[in-house]
Design a protein around this motif. Structure first.
Motif, PDB file in Angstrom:
ATOM      1  N   PHE A  21       0.803  -1.211   0.000  1.00  0.00           N
ATOM      2  CA  PHE A  21       0.000   0.000   0.000  1.00  0.00           C
ATOM      3  C   PHE A  21       0.843   1.271   0.000  1.00  0.00           C
ATOM      4  O   PHE A  21       0.306   2.363   0.005  1.00  0.00           O
ATOM      5  CB  PHE A  21      -0.930   0.017   1.218  1.00  0.00           C
ATOM      6  CG  PHE A  21      -1.986  -1.035   1.153  1.00  0.00           C
ATOM      7  CD1 PHE A  21      -2.988  -0.972   0.210  1.00  0.00           C
ATOM      8  CD2 PHE A  21      -1.965  -2.100   2.028  1.00  0.00           C
ATOM      9  CE1 PHE A  21      -3.957  -1.947   0.135  1.00  0.00           C
ATOM     10  CE2 PHE A  21      -2.941  -3.082   1.969  1.00  0.00           C
ATOM     11  CZ  PHE A  21      -3.931  -3.005   1.019  1.00  0.00           C
ATOM     12  N   ALA A  22       2.140   1.144  -0.024  1.00  0.00           N
ATOM     13  CA  ALA A  22       3.015   2.309   0.003  1.00  0.00           C
ATOM     14  C   ALA A  22       2.942   3.051  -1.329  1.00  0.00           C
ATOM     15  O   ALA A  22       2.821   2.457  -2.386  1.00  0.00           O
ATOM     16  CB  ALA A  22       4.447   1.883   0.280  1.00  0.00           C
ATOM     17  N   CYS A  23       3.009   4.347  -1.259  1.00  0.00           N
ATOM     18  CA  CYS A  23       2.945   5.173  -2.456  1.00  0.00           C
ATOM     19  C   CYS A  23       4.318   5.793  -2.685  1.00  0.00           C
ATOM     20  O   CYS A  23       4.971   6.246  -1.739  1.00  0.00           O
ATOM     21  CB  CYS A  23       1.901   6.271  -2.285  1.00  0.00           C
ATOM     22  SG  CYS A  23       1.691   7.272  -3.768  1.00  0.00           S
ATOM     23  N   ILE A  24       4.752   5.834  -3.937  1.00  0.00           N
ATOM     24  CA  ILE A  24       6.076   6.379  -4.219  1.00  0.00           C
ATOM     25  C   ILE A  24       6.066   7.897  -4.300  1.00  0.00           C
ATOM     26  O   ILE A  24       7.113   8.519  -4.349  1.00  0.00           O
ATOM     27  CB  ILE A  24       6.656   5.783  -5.517  1.00  0.00           C
ATOM     28  CG1 ILE A  24       5.774   6.109  -6.705  1.00  0.00           C
ATOM     29  CG2 ILE A  24       6.862   4.305  -5.405  1.00  0.00           C
ATOM     30  CD1 ILE A  24       6.381   5.727  -8.049  1.00  0.00           C
ATOM     31  N   PHE A  25       4.888   8.503  -4.307  1.00  0.00           N
ATOM     32  CA  PHE A  25       4.783   9.958  -4.390  1.00  0.00           C
ATOM     33  C   PHE A  25       4.448  10.521  -3.016  1.00  0.00           C
ATOM     34  O   PHE A  25       3.609   9.992  -2.304  1.00  0.00           O
ATOM     35  CB  PHE A  25       3.707  10.367  -5.395  1.00  0.00           C
ATOM     36  CG  PHE A  25       3.952   9.819  -6.765  1.00  0.00           C
ATOM     37  CD1 PHE A  25       4.958  10.335  -7.546  1.00  0.00           C
ATOM     38  CD2 PHE A  25       3.185   8.782  -7.262  1.00  0.00           C
ATOM     39  CE1 PHE A  25       5.196   9.826  -8.815  1.00  0.00           C
ATOM     40  CE2 PHE A  25       3.410   8.268  -8.517  1.00  0.00           C
ATOM     41  CZ  PHE A  25       4.430   8.794  -9.294  1.00  0.00           C
ATOM     42  N   SER A  26       5.097  11.628  -2.670  1.00  0.00           N
ATOM     43  CA  SER A  26       4.861  12.209  -1.356  1.00  0.00           C
ATOM     44  C   SER A  26       3.662  13.150  -1.335  1.00  0.00           C
ATOM     45  O   SER A  26       3.139  13.457  -0.274  1.00  0.00           O
ATOM     46  CB  SER A  26       6.107  12.951  -0.877  1.00  0.00           C
ATOM     47  OG  SER A  26       6.416  14.007  -1.777  1.00  0.00           O
ATOM     48  N   SER A  27       3.234  13.610  -2.514  1.00  0.00           N
ATOM     49  CA  SER A  27       2.078  14.502  -2.561  1.00  0.00           C
ATOM     50  C   SER A  27       1.371  14.345  -3.908  1.00  0.00           C
ATOM     51  O   SER A  27       1.904  13.755  -4.847  1.00  0.00           O
ATOM     52  CB  SER A  27       2.510  15.956  -2.379  1.00  0.00           C
ATOM     53  OG  SER A  27       3.257  16.375  -3.502  1.00  0.00           O
ATOM     54  N   SER A  28       0.183  14.899  -3.980  1.00  0.00           N
ATOM     55  CA  SER A  28      -0.561  14.820  -5.238  1.00  0.00           C
ATOM     56  C   SER A  28       0.095  15.687  -6.312  1.00  0.00           C
ATOM     57  O   SER A  28       0.023  15.365  -7.498  1.00  0.00           O
ATOM     58  CB  SER A  28      -2.011  15.236  -5.027  1.00  0.00           C
ATOM     59  OG  SER A  28      -2.078  16.583  -4.612  1.00  0.00           O
ATOM     60  N   ASP A  29       0.746  16.781  -5.916  1.00  0.00           N
ATOM     61  CA  ASP A  29       1.452  17.618  -6.893  1.00  0.00           C
ATOM     62  C   ASP A  29       2.588  16.848  -7.558  1.00  0.00           C
ATOM     63  O   ASP A  29       2.803  16.953  -8.762  1.00  0.00           O
ATOM     64  CB  ASP A  29       2.019  18.871  -6.224  1.00  0.00           C
ATOM     65  CG  ASP A  29       0.946  19.837  -5.792  1.00  0.00           C
ATOM     66  OD1 ASP A  29      -0.144  19.808  -6.409  1.00  0.00           O
ATOM     67  OD2 ASP A  29       1.176  20.600  -4.844  1.00  0.00           O
ATOM     68  N   GLU A  30       3.309  16.066  -6.756  1.00  0.00           N
ATOM     69  CA  GLU A  30       4.396  15.261  -7.299  1.00  0.00           C
ATOM     70  C   GLU A  30       3.857  14.199  -8.261  1.00  0.00           C
ATOM     71  O   GLU A  30       4.438  13.944  -9.318  1.00  0.00           O
ATOM     72  CB  GLU A  30       5.153  14.591  -6.154  1.00  0.00           C
ATOM     73  CG  GLU A  30       6.391  13.857  -6.582  1.00  0.00           C
ATOM     74  CD  GLU A  30       7.130  13.265  -5.407  1.00  0.00           C
ATOM     75  OE1 GLU A  30       7.883  12.302  -5.630  1.00  0.00           O
ATOM     76  OE2 GLU A  30       6.953  13.745  -4.268  1.00  0.00           O
ATOM     77  N   TYR A  31       2.725  13.610  -7.923  1.00  0.00           N
ATOM     78  CA  TYR A  31       2.090  12.623  -8.796  1.00  0.00           C
ATOM     79  C   TYR A  31       1.669  13.260 -10.123  1.00  0.00           C
ATOM     80  O   TYR A  31       1.925  12.716 -11.193  1.00  0.00           O
ATOM     81  CB  TYR A  31       0.881  11.998  -8.107  1.00  0.00           C
ATOM     82  CG  TYR A  31       0.024  11.180  -9.035  1.00  0.00           C
ATOM     83  CD1 TYR A  31       0.432   9.927  -9.453  1.00  0.00           C
ATOM     84  CD2 TYR A  31      -1.187  11.675  -9.511  1.00  0.00           C
ATOM     85  CE1 TYR A  31      -0.339   9.178 -10.328  1.00  0.00           C
ATOM     86  CE2 TYR A  31      -1.959  10.935 -10.382  1.00  0.00           C
ATOM     87  CZ  TYR A  31      -1.533   9.687 -10.782  1.00  0.00           C
ATOM     88  OH  TYR A  31      -2.308   8.959 -11.650  1.00  0.00           O
ATOM     89  N   GLU A  32       1.027  14.428 -10.059  1.00  0.00           N
ATOM     90  CA  GLU A  32       0.580  15.114 -11.276  1.00  0.00           C
ATOM     91  C   GLU A  32       1.764  15.484 -12.161  1.00  0.00           C
ATOM     92  O   GLU A  32       1.706  15.344 -13.381  1.00  0.00           O
ATOM     93  CB  GLU A  32      -0.216  16.375 -10.918  1.00  0.00           C
ATOM     94  CG  GLU A  32      -1.543  16.110 -10.264  1.00  0.00           C
ATOM     95  CD  GLU A  32      -2.538  15.451 -11.201  1.00  0.00           C
ATOM     96  OE1 GLU A  32      -2.462  15.676 -12.423  1.00  0.00           O
ATOM     97  OE2 GLU A  32      -3.386  14.707 -10.700  1.00  0.00           O
ATOM     98  N   ARG A  33       2.844  15.955 -11.560  1.00  0.00           N
ATOM     99  CA  ARG A  33       4.035  16.322 -12.325  1.00  0.00           C
ATOM    100  C   ARG A  33       4.617  15.100 -13.033  1.00  0.00           C
ATOM    101  O   ARG A  33       4.979  15.165 -14.211  1.00  0.00           O
ATOM    102  CB  ARG A  33       5.072  16.933 -11.392  1.00  0.00           C
ATOM    103  CG  ARG A  33       6.150  17.705 -12.071  1.00  0.00           C
ATOM    104  CD  ARG A  33       6.979  18.486 -11.077  1.00  0.00           C
ATOM    105  NE  ARG A  33       6.150  18.764  -9.900  1.00  0.00           N
ATOM    106  CZ  ARG A  33       6.583  18.748  -8.647  1.00  0.00           C
ATOM    107  NH1 ARG A  33       7.810  18.518  -8.376  1.00  0.00           N
ATOM    108  NH2 ARG A  33       5.788  18.992  -7.632  1.00  0.00           N
ATOM    109  N   ALA A  34       4.692  13.976 -12.335  1.00  0.00           N
ATOM    110  CA  ALA A  34       5.205  12.748 -12.940  1.00  0.00           C
ATOM    111  C   ALA A  34       4.283  12.250 -14.051  1.00  0.00           C
ATOM    112  O   ALA A  34       4.746  11.766 -15.085  1.00  0.00           O
ATOM    113  CB  ALA A  34       5.380  11.674 -11.871  1.00  0.00           C
ATOM    114  N   LEU A  35       2.990  12.379 -13.840  1.00  0.00           N
ATOM    115  CA  LEU A  35       2.021  11.949 -14.844  1.00  0.00           C
ATOM    116  C   LEU A  35       2.139  12.777 -16.122  1.00  0.00           C
ATOM    117  O   LEU A  35       2.171  12.236 -17.237  1.00  0.00           O
ATOM    118  CB  LEU A  35       0.605  12.055 -14.280  1.00  0.00           C
ATOM    119  CG  LEU A  35      -0.531  11.593 -15.172  1.00  0.00           C
ATOM    120  CD1 LEU A  35      -0.436  10.100 -15.424  1.00  0.00           C
ATOM    121  CD2 LEU A  35      -1.861  11.935 -14.529  1.00  0.00           C
TER     122      LEU A  35
END
Length: 77
Positions: free
Chosen positions: A26-40
């Motif tokens: 269940f661990a997520c590699i992104f620390s925030s939703s902003d980091e996820y959006e940037r990677a996406l």
């Protein structure tokens, strides 16, 4: 009916290991939703999703629309 202590201890260790593996899933590699959006967005750009040809299609459609409106105005005048 006697349960051996060795079997109980190994079963307990096995359960603890299984729980640790389940929690790590269940661990997520992104620390925030902003980091996820940037990677996406970076990944989509790398695949060519946001290419310049989409903008040229939009511009072509706007030019055709303007020409058709101009033609309609000239026809009715």
């Amino acid at each position: 009916m006697r349960i051996s202590r060795r079997t109980t201890h190994s079963d307990l260790r096995s359960l603890e290991a299984a729980a640790a593996v389940a929690r790590s899933g269940f661990a997520c590699i992104f620390s925030s939703s902003d980091e996820y959006e940037r990677a996406l967005i970076t990944e989509r750009r790398a695949r060519g999703r946001y290419s310049a040809r989409q903008g040229s299609w939009t511009m072509t459609a706007l030019i055709l629309l303007a020409l058709s409106v101009t033609g309609a105005v000239i026809y009715w005048v």
